[in-house]
Structures are given as structure tokens and as C-alpha cells.
Design an enzyme around this catalytic site. Structure first.
Site, PDB file in Angstrom:
ATOM      1  N   ALA A  84       0.755  -1.315  -0.091  1.00 31.69           N
ATOM      2  CA  ALA A  84      -0.117   0.016   0.040  1.00 31.69           C
ATOM      3  C   ALA A  84       0.968   1.513   0.116  1.00 31.69           C
ATOM      4  O   ALA A  84       2.165   0.910   0.433  1.00 31.69           O
ATOM      5  CB  ALA A  84      -0.728   0.018   1.267  1.00 31.69           C
ATOM      6  N   GLY A 117       0.649  -4.725   0.833  1.00 30.30           N
ATOM      7  CA  GLY A 117      -0.525  -5.157  -0.157  1.00 30.30           C
ATOM      8  C   GLY A 117      -0.300  -5.898  -1.469  1.00 30.30           C
ATOM      9  O   GLY A 117      -1.165  -6.263  -1.985  1.00 30.30           O
ATOM     10  N   GLU A 157      -0.440  -9.129  -0.857  1.00 28.75           N
ATOM     11  CA  GLU A 157      -1.756  -9.374  -0.689  1.00 28.75           C
ATOM     12  C   GLU A 157      -2.582  -9.774  -1.803  1.00 28.75           C
ATOM     13  O   GLU A 157      -3.371 -10.542  -1.873  1.00 28.75           O
ATOM     14  CB  GLU A 157      -2.560  -8.486   0.359  1.00 28.75           C
ATOM     15  N   GLU A 212       4.474  -5.418   7.401  1.00 28.11           N
ATOM     16  CA  GLU A 212       3.535  -4.276   7.962  1.00 28.11           C
ATOM     17  C   GLU A 212       4.136  -3.983   9.449  1.00 28.11           C
ATOM     18  O   GLU A 212       4.116  -2.739   9.944  1.00 28.11           O
ATOM     19  CB  GLU A 212       2.208  -4.411   7.950  1.00 28.11           C
TER      20      GLU A 212
END
Ligand SMILES: C/C=C/C(=O)SCCNC(=O)CCNC(=O)[C@H](O)C(C)(C)COP(=O)(O)OP(=O)(O)OC[C@H]1O[C@@H](n2cnc3c(N)ncnc32)[C@H](O)[C@@H]1OP(=O)(O)O
Length: 265
Positions: free
Chosen positions: A72, A118, A121, A141
């Protein structure tokens, strides 16, 4: 029906080569990090793929030669404030990953470099992963004071087991391609992951489309339930395949020693 190549995106490119669509995340300056805009565009791209019946398989990859997706967007994350905003972002990201995971066609991640946070993911929401030898995969993270929020805690543990997943998440370390292959985190390692992903897609596309969709559904629904309930799901979906023309064609072709010509009916 909109041709996929005709849709304009800021941070994505969607190409169609016959029955195979290729979705490329193109934010090279941020190593293809997923900002809100890119997440929205990912949703739109998935919708466009669903609406195009000519597309039988999707490949997801990253633009450039350094990254699949480096997570992200940390610049945007740094502006988040409060439990509510964090939860909303996680739910929005989870929705996008869920829409990828629920596509009724095979989805292959061609991981050409960093797949972190992300980014991993997104790769975990795909059915199969092909990595370049220099790929680095991780859920770092906790190094930012966060936990994975786009499905990583759940999908990674389901894919490689909670022990390996917790090792990766608690250390925040990056796993190389060969180690990822060894733990089943990726299915293939190839010098040119996009070409290998196309070959895998072509192999999948020789099979019956409805069966491809239902086998995905059986695995996905079965993972969320008990063995007993999962076996029922399997029997129900098996029954549906037996009602297809493709089943008639597949068995007739086998018995006639010819190649099946599936129509997706
Ligand atoms: C719910 C989900 C949460 C999350 O996903 S949290 C984020 C998880 N991801 C990460 O923590 C990875 C962050 N990125 C890195 O650690 C490093 O990058 C790499 C190890 C991937 C590569 O390092 P190097 O080769 O030194 O490149 P570079 O100079 O750090 O990156 C090139 C440019 O890309 C930007 N960038 C990289 N990753 C992100 C990101 N995730 N969000 C926003 N920008 C990112 C950098 O800042 C920089 O930009 P500039 O050239 O302007 O300095």
C-alpha cells in the site's frame, strides 16, 4: 461490451491477447505501490474483466523490472488517523482483493520483483503465482507499526500454514523466490514470469471453462468451512458440472480419442 484495451486508467494498464487479459500496475515512481486511486482502478478493471465473456484467464503483474507491487502507498498510509479510518481502509482493500479472488476465471500473478505488504496480498488473492528469480516477497507491516490489512493474515496462513506465515509476518523479512517456492508461496520460478504465466494460463484454458470456475469455487468455499461442509459443497458443484454440455463433450472426446472442444456451456 467494452474492449479491455480501450479503458483508460491512470495507474494500470489492461491488455487483452485473445482469451488472456493482462493487468499491469504502472506506478513505477513508487514501485507500483497501491494508493487509493490505484485500488479504485483495480476494482474497475476487475469489473471490466467480469463483463467481458471473451476473457478466460487474467494475469496480474507490475510495470517495470523492479517490482510487482511494493505495498500500500506509505505516503497515504502516513496520513491515516484513528481506528475508524484504518478499519475503513482495510475493508476497502479487502474488498478489492476479494473481488480478485472471486473472479470466475483463473488468475495468475506474475511477480517480477518486490511483492510486499499489499502487493503480496494482491498476489495471494490470485490462484497461482509465478515469481522471477529476483522476486522478494514479504508482509513487513509490523516494521511500520501496522499489521497486514488487505487479507494477508488470513490468506498467507491458509496458503503456507500459520507457522510459516507468522515467521514472515513477525520478522517482517523478505523471502526470496526459491524459498517461496519451497514453502508453496509461489508455484513456479521463471526468468520471464509473464511468459511463464501465459503458458500456465494457456494450459488452464485447454480445460472446460465452467469446471475451471467451479473448481475455484469449491476450493474457496471449502477453505472457509469444515471438511464435512466442504465435501457437500464439492458434491453440489460436481453435480453442476455433470449437467454441462462441456462434460458431455469432454467425456465423448476422451472416448473418441480426440481433443475436446469446450464451449463453456
Ligand atoms: C494494508 C497494507 C499495508 C501495506 O502494504 S504497508 C507497506 C508495505 N510495504 C513496504 O513496507 C515496502 C516499502 N518499500 C521498501 O521497503 C523499499 O522501497 C523496497 C525494499 C521495496 C525497495 O527499496 P529501494 O530499492 O531502496 O527503493 P526505494 O528508493 O525505497 O523506492 C523507490 C521509490 O519508491 C517509493 N516506494 C517504495 N515502496 C513504496 C510504498 N509502499 N509506498 C509509497 N512509496 C513507495 C520510495 O519511497 C521511493 O520513492 P522516491 O524515489 O520518491 O524516494
Amino acid at each position: 461490451m467494452t474492449m479491455l484495451d480501450e479503458i483508460e486508467f491512470r495507474n494500470l494498464q489492461l491488455d487483452q491477447h485473445g482469451p488472456i487479459a493482462v493487468l499491469t500496475v504502472t506506478r513505477p515512481k513508487a514501485l507500483n505501490a497501491l494508493n487509493a486511486d490505484t485500488l479504485n482502478e483495480l476494482s474497475q478493471a476487475v469489473e471490466a474483466v467480469i463483463e467481458n465473456p471473451e476473457v478466460g484467464a487474467l494475469i496480474v503483474t507490475g510495470g517495470g523490472d523492479r517490482a510487482f507491487v511494493a505495498g500500500a502507498d506509505i505516503q497515504e498510509l502516513s496520513q491515516l488517523d484513528g481506528v475508524y479510518a484504518g478499519r475503513e481502509l482495510a475493508l476497502a482493500g479487502q474488498d478489492v482483493m476479494h473481488s480478485v479472488a472471486s473472479l470466475p476465471i483463473p488468475v495468475i500473478a506474475a511477480i517480477n520483483g518486490f511483492a510486499l505488504g499489499g502487493g503480496l496480498e494482491l498476489a495471494l488473492a490470485c490462484d497461482v503465482r509465478v515469481a522471477s528469480p529476483n522476486a522478494k516477497l514479504g508482509l513487513p507491516e509490523v516494521s511500520l507499526g501496522l499489521i497486514p490489512g488487505f487479507g494477508g493474515t488470513q490468506r498467507l496462513a491458509r496458503l503456507v500454514g500459520s507457522g510459516r506465515a507468522l515467521d514472515m509476518m513477525l520478522t517482517a523479512r523478505q523471502v526470496g523466490a526459491e524459498e517461496a517456492l519451497g514453502m508453496g508461496l509461489v508455484n513456479y520460478v521463471a526468468d520471464d514470469p509473464l511468459t511463464r504465466a501465459r503458458e500456465v494460463a494457456e494450459q488452464m484454458l485447454r480445460n472446460a471453462p465452467i469446471a475451471l470456475s467451479l473448481v475455484k469455487e469449491a476450493v474457496r468455499r471449502g477453505l472457509d468451512t469444515s471438511l464435512e461442509a466442504g465435501l457437500e459443497v464439492e458434491a453440489d458443484l460436481f453435480g453442476m458440472t455433470v449437467a454441462t454440455q462441456d462434460f458431455r463433450e469432454g467425456t465423448a472426446a476422451f472416448l473418441a480419442k480426440r481433443r475436446a472442444a469446450f464451449q463453456g456451456e
